[in-house]
Motif scaffolding. Structure first.
Motif, PDB file in Angstrom:
ATOM      1  N   GLU A 125       0.881  -1.306  -0.109  1.00 52.12           N
ATOM      2  CA  GLU A 125       0.143  -0.053   0.069  1.00 52.12           C
ATOM      3  C   GLU A 125       0.842   1.195  -0.051  1.00 52.12           C
ATOM      4  O   GLU A 125       0.728   2.220  -0.913  1.00 52.12           O
ATOM      5  N   LEU A 126       1.758   1.333   0.663  1.00 51.01           N
ATOM      6  CA  LEU A 126       2.805   2.386   0.929  1.00 51.01           C
ATOM      7  C   LEU A 126       3.631   2.603  -0.476  1.00 51.01           C
ATOM      8  O   LEU A 126       3.773   3.695  -0.825  1.00 51.01           O
ATOM      9  N   GLN A 127       3.833   1.458  -0.808  1.00 51.58           N
ATOM     10  CA  GLN A 127       4.815   1.412  -2.212  1.00 51.58           C
ATOM     11  C   GLN A 127       3.568   2.290  -3.311  1.00 51.58           C
ATOM     12  O   GLN A 127       4.381   2.912  -3.848  1.00 51.58           O
ATOM     13  N   ALA A 128       2.632   1.742  -3.300  1.00 55.01           N
ATOM     14  CA  ALA A 128       1.692   2.247  -4.388  1.00 55.01           C
ATOM     15  C   ALA A 128       1.506   3.934  -4.223  1.00 55.01           C
ATOM     16  O   ALA A 128       1.563   4.689  -4.820  1.00 55.01           O
ATOM     17  N   GLU A 129       1.327   4.169  -2.801  1.00 55.26           N
ATOM     18  CA  GLU A 129       1.534   5.559  -2.476  1.00 55.26           C
ATOM     19  C   GLU A 129       2.442   6.315  -2.844  1.00 55.26           C
ATOM     20  O   GLU A 129       2.628   7.456  -3.499  1.00 55.26           O
ATOM     21  N   ILE A 130       3.747   5.826  -2.307  1.00 55.12           N
ATOM     22  CA  ILE A 130       4.934   6.771  -2.745  1.00 55.12           C
ATOM     23  C   ILE A 130       5.045   6.951  -4.245  1.00 55.12           C
ATOM     24  O   ILE A 130       5.538   7.872  -4.656  1.00 55.12           O
ATOM     25  N   LEU A 131       5.017   5.440  -5.151  1.00 56.86           N
ATOM     26  CA  LEU A 131       4.995   5.550  -6.464  1.00 56.86           C
ATOM     27  C   LEU A 131       4.111   6.809  -7.133  1.00 56.86           C
ATOM     28  O   LEU A 131       4.486   7.567  -8.179  1.00 56.86           O
ATOM     29  N   SER A 132       2.860   6.935  -6.550  1.00 58.67           N
ATOM     30  CA  SER A 132       2.028   7.876  -7.236  1.00 58.67           C
ATOM     31  C   SER A 132       2.627   9.001  -6.976  1.00 58.67           C
ATOM     32  O   SER A 132       2.470  10.138  -7.880  1.00 58.67           O
ATOM     33  N   ILE A 133       2.817   9.591  -5.791  1.00 59.19           N
ATOM     34  CA  ILE A 133       3.410  10.976  -5.392  1.00 59.19           C
ATOM     35  C   ILE A 133       4.506  11.123  -6.312  1.00 59.19           C
ATOM     36  O   ILE A 133       4.647  12.153  -6.944  1.00 59.19           O
ATOM     37  N   LEU A 134       5.507  10.319  -6.252  1.00 61.01           N
ATOM     38  CA  LEU A 134       6.759  10.448  -7.207  1.00 61.01           C
ATOM     39  C   LEU A 134       6.277  10.561  -8.659  1.00 61.01           C
ATOM     40  O   LEU A 134       7.062  11.532  -9.337  1.00 61.01           O
ATOM     41  N   ASP A 146      10.658   3.415 -16.793  1.00 61.69           N
ATOM     42  CA  ASP A 146      12.132   2.884 -16.338  1.00 61.69           C
ATOM     43  C   ASP A 146      12.649   3.329 -15.006  1.00 61.69           C
ATOM     44  O   ASP A 146      12.969   2.479 -14.361  1.00 61.69           O
ATOM     45  N   VAL A 147      12.077   4.431 -14.502  1.00 57.89           N
ATOM     46  CA  VAL A 147      12.377   4.738 -13.123  1.00 57.89           C
ATOM     47  C   VAL A 147      11.551   3.795 -11.978  1.00 57.89           C
ATOM     48  O   VAL A 147      12.071   3.371 -11.138  1.00 57.89           O
ATOM     49  N   GLN A 148      10.208   3.821 -12.582  1.00 55.83           N
ATOM     50  CA  GLN A 148       9.363   3.241 -11.899  1.00 55.83           C
ATOM     51  C   GLN A 148       9.738   1.596 -11.746  1.00 55.83           C
ATOM     52  O   GLN A 148       9.808   1.013 -10.506  1.00 55.83           O
ATOM     53  N   ALA A 149      10.214   1.010 -12.728  1.00 56.43           N
ATOM     54  CA  ALA A 149      10.868  -0.537 -12.823  1.00 56.43           C
ATOM     55  C   ALA A 149      11.908  -0.596 -11.851  1.00 56.43           C
ATOM     56  O   ALA A 149      11.889  -1.418 -10.976  1.00 56.43           O
ATOM     57  N   LYS A 150      12.709   0.228 -11.810  1.00 60.29           N
ATOM     58  CA  LYS A 150      13.785   0.228 -10.944  1.00 60.29           C
ATOM     59  C   LYS A 150      13.442   0.317  -9.210  1.00 60.29           C
ATOM     60  O   LYS A 150      13.705  -0.333  -8.417  1.00 60.29           O
ATOM     61  N   LEU A 151      12.434   1.116  -9.231  1.00 57.71           N
ATOM     62  CA  LEU A 151      12.070   1.515  -8.005  1.00 57.71           C
ATOM     63  C   LEU A 151      11.377   0.150  -7.125  1.00 57.71           C
ATOM     64  O   LEU A 151      11.464  -0.062  -6.183  1.00 57.71           O
ATOM     65  N   GLU A 152      10.465  -0.320  -8.280  1.00 54.80           N
ATOM     66  CA  GLU A 152       9.530  -1.255  -7.831  1.00 54.80           C
ATOM     67  C   GLU A 152      10.715  -2.719  -7.505  1.00 54.80           C
ATOM     68  O   GLU A 152      10.427  -3.700  -6.589  1.00 54.80           O
ATOM     69  N   ALA A 153      11.730  -2.702  -7.946  1.00 55.31           N
ATOM     70  CA  ALA A 153      12.859  -3.803  -7.446  1.00 55.31           C
ATOM     71  C   ALA A 153      13.642  -3.633  -6.763  1.00 55.31           C
ATOM     72  O   ALA A 153      14.576  -4.276  -6.165  1.00 55.31           O
TER      73      ALA A 153
END
Length: 192
Positions: A11-20, A38-45
């Motif tokens: 849940e927090l991951q989705a929230e952070i990614l949305s803000i970013l 590309d940035v999101q893929a790196k962050l999710e990993a």
């Protein structure tokens, strides 16, 4: 140093990614030729990097990808996030430079130091070069100032460096490392 496991819930991951993502899309001048996917893929990993970005966010840093001269490192295939809040992050002010400075204060000690706080967050404090390059993409610290990495010879003599922007110019100053002010914090950097 904070040794707790640095993970984020889904849940927090989705929230952070949305803000970013929202910040990324609103400030394309900071990262020309960088694709959010590309940035999101790196962050999710990398949950630990997301945790650090969340720490940057909750302390008021407004982290964003920067692709200035030392921003997007093509040699190492990394993206670099800097704190891009207009002023030095609110949740990181009124702190001295490092632990040694904190211990040297006899009274009225601040709660923390910039170097320790950055380490606990899993980020690094900007260097003078990084700070000046950040200032090329906007006007930051026009009312506040930010500690920067201080060279060891200066630190050994009790000093520490900070920068700000006044009169449309970036200034570099010195102070005793144990000093702290309500308008001085630090800006961080995170490689992903």
């Amino acid at each position: 140093m904070n040794t707790a496991k640095r993970e984020v819930s889904s849940e927090l991951q989705a929230e952070i990614l949305s803000i970013l993502k929202s910040r990324f899309e609103k400030n394309m001048n900071r990262h020309k030729d960088v694709e959010w996917a590309d940035v999101q893929a790196k962050l999710e990993a990398n949950s630990e990097k997301l945790w650090s970005l969340n720490e940057m966010e909750i302390t008021g840093g407004e982290p964003d990808v920067v692709s200035i001269a030392i921003g997007n490192d093509k040699k190492t295939d990394e993206y670099i996030f800097y704190d891009c809040s207009a002023e030095s992050p609110k949740g990181r002010r009124s702190i001295c430079y490092d632990h040694q400075a904190l211990e040297a204060r006899k009274e009225h000690k601040p709660e923390n130091s910039a170097v320790e706080m950055a380490a606990d967050m899993g980020i690094t404090i900007l260097t003078e070069e990084q700070y000046r390059e950040l200032q090329q993409i906007g006007n930051f610290d026009t009312k506040t100032s930010s500690w920067i990495i201080t060279p060891e010879p200066i630190r050994k003599l009790g000093g520490a460096l900070f920068c700000d922007r006044r009169y449309n110019t970036v200034f570099l100053y010195h102070n005793g490392a144990e000093s702290y002010y309500a308008a001085r914090g630090f800006r961080g950097c995170l490689r992903v």
